[in-house]
Write a protein that holds these residues in place. Structure first.
Motif, PDB file in Angstrom:
ATOM      1  N   ILE A  31       3.747   3.102   2.573  1.00 26.59           N
ATOM      2  CA  ILE A  31       4.840   3.945   2.077  1.00 26.59           C
ATOM      3  C   ILE A  31       4.244   5.236   1.535  1.00 26.59           C
ATOM      4  O   ILE A  31       3.241   5.223   0.812  1.00 26.59           O
ATOM      5  CB  ILE A  31       5.646   3.230   0.985  1.00 26.59           C
ATOM      6  CG1 ILE A  31       6.466   2.096   1.601  1.00 26.59           C
ATOM      7  CG2 ILE A  31       6.576   4.203   0.253  1.00 26.59           C
ATOM      8  CD1 ILE A  31       7.363   1.367   0.625  1.00 26.59           C
ATOM      9  N   GLN A  32       4.843   6.360   1.916  1.00 27.84           N
ATOM     10  CA  GLN A  32       4.377   7.652   1.452  1.00 27.84           C
ATOM     11  C   GLN A  32       5.062   8.002   0.128  1.00 27.84           C
ATOM     12  O   GLN A  32       6.267   7.809  -0.025  1.00 27.84           O
ATOM     13  CB  GLN A  32       4.705   8.743   2.480  1.00 27.84           C
ATOM     14  CG  GLN A  32       4.160   8.476   3.880  1.00 27.84           C
ATOM     15  CD  GLN A  32       2.652   8.609   3.949  1.00 27.84           C
ATOM     16  OE1 GLN A  32       2.046   9.340   3.178  1.00 27.84           O
ATOM     17  NE2 GLN A  32       2.038   7.907   4.894  1.00 27.84           N
TER      18      GLN A  32
ATOM     19  N   ARG B 185       8.686  10.703  -5.204  1.00 25.76           N
ATOM     20  CA  ARG B 185       9.655  10.650  -4.117  1.00 25.76           C
ATOM     21  C   ARG B 185       9.064   9.740  -3.030  1.00 25.76           C
ATOM     22  O   ARG B 185       8.041  10.062  -2.440  1.00 25.76           O
ATOM     23  CB  ARG B 185       9.936  12.045  -3.543  1.00 25.76           C
ATOM     24  CG  ARG B 185      10.742  12.943  -4.472  1.00 25.76           C
ATOM     25  CD  ARG B 185      12.184  12.469  -4.577  1.00 25.76           C
ATOM     26  NE  ARG B 185      12.994  13.374  -5.368  1.00 25.76           N
ATOM     27  CZ  ARG B 185      13.124  13.312  -6.693  1.00 25.76           C
ATOM     28  NH1 ARG B 185      12.463  12.375  -7.358  1.00 25.76           N
ATOM     29  NH2 ARG B 185      13.895  14.150  -7.341  1.00 25.76           N
ATOM     30  N   TRP B 186       9.684   8.591  -2.801  1.00 24.45           N
ATOM     31  CA  TRP B 186       9.151   7.597  -1.882  1.00 24.45           C
ATOM     32  C   TRP B 186       9.798   7.738  -0.510  1.00 24.45           C
ATOM     33  O   TRP B 186      11.030   7.840  -0.402  1.00 24.45           O
ATOM     34  CB  TRP B 186       9.410   6.187  -2.422  1.00 24.45           C
ATOM     35  CG  TRP B 186       8.571   5.829  -3.612  1.00 24.45           C
ATOM     36  CD1 TRP B 186       8.357   6.581  -4.726  1.00 24.45           C
ATOM     37  CD2 TRP B 186       7.838   4.615  -3.811  1.00 24.45           C
ATOM     38  NE1 TRP B 186       7.534   5.926  -5.611  1.00 24.45           N
ATOM     39  CE2 TRP B 186       7.208   4.717  -5.077  1.00 24.45           C
ATOM     40  CE3 TRP B 186       7.665   3.467  -3.063  1.00 24.45           C
ATOM     41  CZ2 TRP B 186       6.413   3.690  -5.583  1.00 24.45           C
ATOM     42  CZ3 TRP B 186       6.880   2.446  -3.572  1.00 24.45           C
ATOM     43  CH2 TRP B 186       6.253   2.565  -4.822  1.00 24.45           C
TER      44      TRP B 186
ATOM     45  N   LYS C 187       0.841  -1.198   0.000  1.00 29.22           N
ATOM     46  CA  LYS C 187       0.000   0.000   0.000  1.00 29.22           C
ATOM     47  C   LYS C 187       0.874   1.245   0.000  1.00 29.22           C
ATOM     48  O   LYS C 187       1.746   1.406   0.849  1.00 29.22           O
ATOM     49  CB  LYS C 187      -0.912   0.008   1.233  1.00 29.22           C
ATOM     50  CG  LYS C 187      -1.895   1.178   1.270  1.00 29.22           C
ATOM     51  CD  LYS C 187      -2.822   1.068   2.476  1.00 29.22           C
ATOM     52  CE  LYS C 187      -3.828   2.199   2.546  1.00 29.22           C
ATOM     53  NZ  LYS C 187      -4.714   2.081   3.713  1.00 29.22           N
ATOM     54  N   VAL C 188       0.650   2.111  -0.990  1.00 26.73           N
ATOM     55  CA  VAL C 188       1.356   3.390  -1.049  1.00 26.73           C
ATOM     56  C   VAL C 188       0.325   4.514  -1.005  1.00 26.73           C
ATOM     57  O   VAL C 188      -0.752   4.401  -1.579  1.00 26.73           O
ATOM     58  CB  VAL C 188       2.228   3.511  -2.320  1.00 26.73           C
ATOM     59  CG1 VAL C 188       3.318   2.458  -2.329  1.00 26.73           C
ATOM     60  CG2 VAL C 188       1.388   3.404  -3.582  1.00 26.73           C
ATOM     61  N   ARG C 189       0.667   5.573  -0.298  1.00 30.76           N
ATOM     62  CA  ARG C 189      -0.253   6.700  -0.143  1.00 30.76           C
ATOM     63  C   ARG C 189       0.349   7.915  -0.833  1.00 30.76           C
ATOM     64  O   ARG C 189       1.416   8.403  -0.451  1.00 30.76           O
ATOM     65  CB  ARG C 189      -0.500   6.997   1.335  1.00 30.76           C
ATOM     66  CG  ARG C 189      -1.423   8.181   1.603  1.00 30.76           C
ATOM     67  CD  ARG C 189      -1.948   8.109   3.028  1.00 30.76           C
ATOM     68  NE  ARG C 189      -2.753   6.898   3.235  1.00 30.76           N
ATOM     69  CZ  ARG C 189      -2.970   6.349   4.435  1.00 30.76           C
ATOM     70  NH1 ARG C 189      -2.445   6.889   5.516  1.00 30.76           N
ATOM     71  NH2 ARG C 189      -3.716   5.265   4.544  1.00 30.76           N
TER      72      ARG C 189
ATOM     73  N   THR D  47      -1.368  13.274  -3.000  1.00 24.27           N
ATOM     74  CA  THR D  47      -2.669  13.777  -3.446  1.00 24.27           C
ATOM     75  C   THR D  47      -3.795  13.252  -2.562  1.00 24.27           C
ATOM     76  O   THR D  47      -4.940  13.670  -2.712  1.00 24.27           O
ATOM     77  CB  THR D  47      -2.919  13.350  -4.901  1.00 24.27           C
ATOM     78  OG1 THR D  47      -2.871  11.919  -4.984  1.00 24.27           O
ATOM     79  CG2 THR D  47      -1.869  13.938  -5.835  1.00 24.27           C
ATOM     80  N   GLY D  48      -3.467  12.298  -1.656  1.00 26.78           N
ATOM     81  CA  GLY D  48      -4.477  11.732  -0.772  1.00 26.78           C
ATOM     82  C   GLY D  48      -4.995  10.384  -1.225  1.00 26.78           C
ATOM     83  O   GLY D  48      -5.746   9.727  -0.505  1.00 26.78           O
ATOM     84  N   LYS D  49      -4.568   9.931  -2.396  1.00 27.38           N
ATOM     85  CA  LYS D  49      -5.069   8.672  -2.945  1.00 27.38           C
ATOM     86  C   LYS D  49      -4.196   7.517  -2.477  1.00 27.38           C
ATOM     87  O   LYS D  49      -2.971   7.618  -2.433  1.00 27.38           O
ATOM     88  CB  LYS D  49      -5.072   8.738  -4.482  1.00 27.38           C
ATOM     89  CG  LYS D  49      -5.601   7.478  -5.153  1.00 27.38           C
ATOM     90  CD  LYS D  49      -5.615   7.633  -6.668  1.00 27.38           C
ATOM     91  CE  LYS D  49      -6.173   6.384  -7.346  1.00 27.38           C
ATOM     92  NZ  LYS D  49      -6.193   6.520  -8.823  1.00 27.38           N
ATOM     93  N   ASP D  50      -4.822   6.391  -2.109  1.00 22.36           N
ATOM     94  CA  ASP D  50      -4.110   5.172  -1.753  1.00 22.36           C
ATOM     95  C   ASP D  50      -4.097   4.238  -2.951  1.00 22.36           C
ATOM     96  O   ASP D  50      -5.119   4.052  -3.624  1.00 22.36           O
ATOM     97  CB  ASP D  50      -4.785   4.478  -0.569  1.00 22.36           C
ATOM     98  CG  ASP D  50      -4.540   5.217   0.742  1.00 22.36           C
ATOM     99  OD1 ASP D  50      -3.689   6.124   0.755  1.00 22.36           O
ATOM    100  OD2 ASP D  50      -5.216   4.898   1.739  1.00 22.36           O
ATOM    101  N   VAL D  51      -2.930   3.634  -3.207  1.00 23.93           N
ATOM    102  CA  VAL D  51      -2.764   2.725  -4.343  1.00 23.93           C
ATOM    103  C   VAL D  51      -2.115   1.437  -3.843  1.00 23.93           C
ATOM    104  O   VAL D  51      -1.247   1.479  -2.969  1.00 23.93           O
ATOM    105  CB  VAL D  51      -1.880   3.362  -5.442  1.00 23.93           C
ATOM    106  CG1 VAL D  51      -1.705   2.394  -6.609  1.00 23.93           C
ATOM    107  CG2 VAL D  51      -2.481   4.675  -5.924  1.00 23.93           C
TER     108      VAL D  51
END
Length: 242
Positions: A216-217, A191-192, A153-155, A158-162
């Motif tokens: 992960i942001q 940029r992770w 899960k990456v956030r 923009t506020g969207k989770d993918v």
């Protein structure tokens, strides 16, 4: 050793800058001794430069004054070249205060606090020289995890989770490409971050010690995603006199 003529090369700490604080006037000369530290795994000169580049490329984006970040970068390069006098002159010229005589924690004249990670100040003791004639395959590498896949899960900023299909052996660079294909987002825009640290493209998920249910942001660079520049407008002729 890393070539002193190379640009000072960056995992990024989001705590390296904090707002204005009160400085009690304490300012020590810059110490000649550089910190000694050991990387979690043997690091090549190229990997060290990459980590440093990541840090300096993103440092001004997290508050602080760009001219101070530039001065700090120049001072670290001077120290890498063993030019202590030049580093001290740069610090003094930028009115940077060193409460402990080190660039790891310093302040500008407005009282803003800046922190530099240890890898920007000195190479690790387990640095691998790239000038060696040895076979690169002989260099010790961190063990590669199995290819068992899971949903990462990456956030996005923009506020969207993918969710991405990943394994602990995947590199951040590979996952960036997957996110690009899934969300039409160029890898240069991404940029992770994990646990406040910037993840470089060569970092494997296993190196981050991330658990399968962690997040992960991903900061999206809005400037890079801006549309094409408008074509220049041809000036119109002046109106005819009445």
């Amino acid at each position: 050793m890393v070539c002193c003529c190379a640009a000072a090369s960056s995992s990024l700490s989001l705590e390296r800058f904090s707002g204005p604080v009160t400085v009690q006037g304490r300012n020590e000369p810059l110490k000649k001794e550089r910190p000694k530290w050991k990387s979690d795994y043997p690091m090549t000169e190229g990997q060290l430069r990459s980590k440093r580049d990541e840090f300096w490329d993103t440092a001004p984006a997290f508050e602080g004054r760009k001219e101070i970040w530039d001065a700090l970068k120049a001072a670290t390069v001077a120290l890498e070249c063993n030019d202590h006098e030049l580093a001290q002159a740069i610090v003094d010229g930028a009115s940077i205060t060193l409460p402990h005589g080190t660039l790891s924690e310093c302040y500008d004249e407005l009282g803003n606090r800046y922190q530099l990670p240890v890898y920007c100040l000195a190479p690790p003791v387990n640095l691998i020289s790239e000038c060696s004639d040895e076979d690169p395959s002989d260099s010790p590498e961190p063990p590669v995890a199995s290819k068992k896949e899971f949903q990462l899960k990456v956030r996005l900023s923009t506020g969207k989770d993918v969710r991405l299909s990943a394994s602990m052996a995947d590199t951040i660079g590979q996952l960036k490409k997957q996110l690009q294909a899934q969300e039409d987002m160029d890898v240069l825009q991404q940029r992770w971050f994990f646990s406040g640290k910037l993840l470089t493209d060569k970092t494997r998920l296993q190196d981050t010690k991330i658990q399968k249910d962690f997040v992960i942001q991903v900061i999206v660079n809005a400037q890079a995603s801006a549309g094409p520049k408008a074509s220049p407008v041809t000036s119109a002729p002046p109106p005819a006199p009445q």
